[in-house]
Enzyme design. Sequence first.
Site, PDB file in Angstrom:
ATOM      1  CB  CYS A  62     -19.855   1.936  26.403  1.00  0.00           C
ATOM      2  SG  CYS A  62     -18.762   2.946  25.359  1.00  0.00           S
TER       3      CYS A  62
ATOM      4  CB  CYS B  31     -16.999  -0.398  19.272  1.00  0.00           C
ATOM      5  SG  CYS B  31     -16.546   1.294  19.692  1.00  0.00           S
TER       6      CYS B  31
ATOM      7  CB  CYS C 231     -17.288  -3.507  22.236  1.00  0.00           C
ATOM      8  SG  CYS C 231     -17.069  -3.259  24.012  1.00  0.00           S
TER       9      CYS C 231
END
Length: 277
Positions: free
Chosen positions: A18, A22, A25
Site C-alpha cells: 500500500c 494507516c 490497518c
Amino acid sequence: MPAHSAIRSVNWHLISACNYSCRFCFARNLGEQPVPFSEGLTILAHLADAGMEKINFAGGEPLLHPSLFDYCRAARDLGMTVSITTNGSLLSQKLIEEHAACIDWLALSVDSASESTEKRLGRGYGQHVQHCIDLSDTIRAAGIRLKINTTVTQLTWEEDMADFIKRTSPDRWKVFQMLHIQGENDDAVADLAVTDEQFQAFCARHADVVLHGVVRPVFESSAMIEGSYFMITPGGCVKTDTGRVIRKYPLADVLQVGISGFVNEELYLGRGGVYAW
Ligand code: SF4
C-alpha cells in the site's frame, strides 16, 4: 460434497502493498506475493462455482496490482458484481471512465472529514478528503455505485461526518469500529482503539443519515466484523480472523469442507452481507 453455504460475496485482498500507512490497518502484513494472473483466473472461476455473486477487490491498495482491471473484467465475464475498495489516491477521472464498464461499485475509504485528522491517522498526506470528494463526483457521473468506508478511531468517534456524507452522496456508507488484529495493528490499539460505547456514540450521532432518500448507513462493531467475512489472501488462501488472529487455509480445502465451516454465516447474514448489489 461441500455443505451448502449462504455466503454470496467475497473479498479478495489482491496485494498487501500500500502507498498509505494507516496506523489501524490490518491488511498489509500477510507476507505473500500475489498469485500469477493465470492462477488468479482459476481462483475466480472456483469462487464463481462456489456461488459467489459479488467480489470485492481490496488490498493493501488494489490499484497497485497490475492486473486489477483484467480481474474485474474476468469476474464480470463470470457473472459477478464487481467492487473495488481503494484509498483512491491512484484513481483519476481518466482511469475511472476507461474502466467504468467493468466496475459496479467503487468504495473509497474515508475516516474523517478533516484533512489533518486523516494525515494523523496515516490515511494519506493531507489531500485525501478533497481528493475523495472530487472522485465521488466522477464515480457517480461514470454510472458506478459509490460506497464510503469509514473506520472509527479514538481520533474520530466524536466527529460528525453528516455533511461529508451529504456532499459525497454515496449509495452505501459502511462504518466500522477499529478492529484489533493481533500482529497487524498492535501498535495502534493504545491510542486509536475505541470502546463499544464510543463506537455506539458515533453510530447514534449518524443514525438519522439517509442516503438517496432510502438507504441507512451500515454500522459494524468489532464483534460483528470478526469471523463474518469471506476473505482471500494475495497468495490465494482463505484468511479468517476469528479470535482476532489471522489464520490461513488452502482455498481448495475450504471449498471442499464448505465455506460455512470458516465464515460465521449467522453473523454474515446478520450484518447484511447480502444486499441489493
Ligand atoms: S489505505 Fe487501506 S490497505 Fe492501505 S494502509 Fe490504509 S487501511 Fe491499510
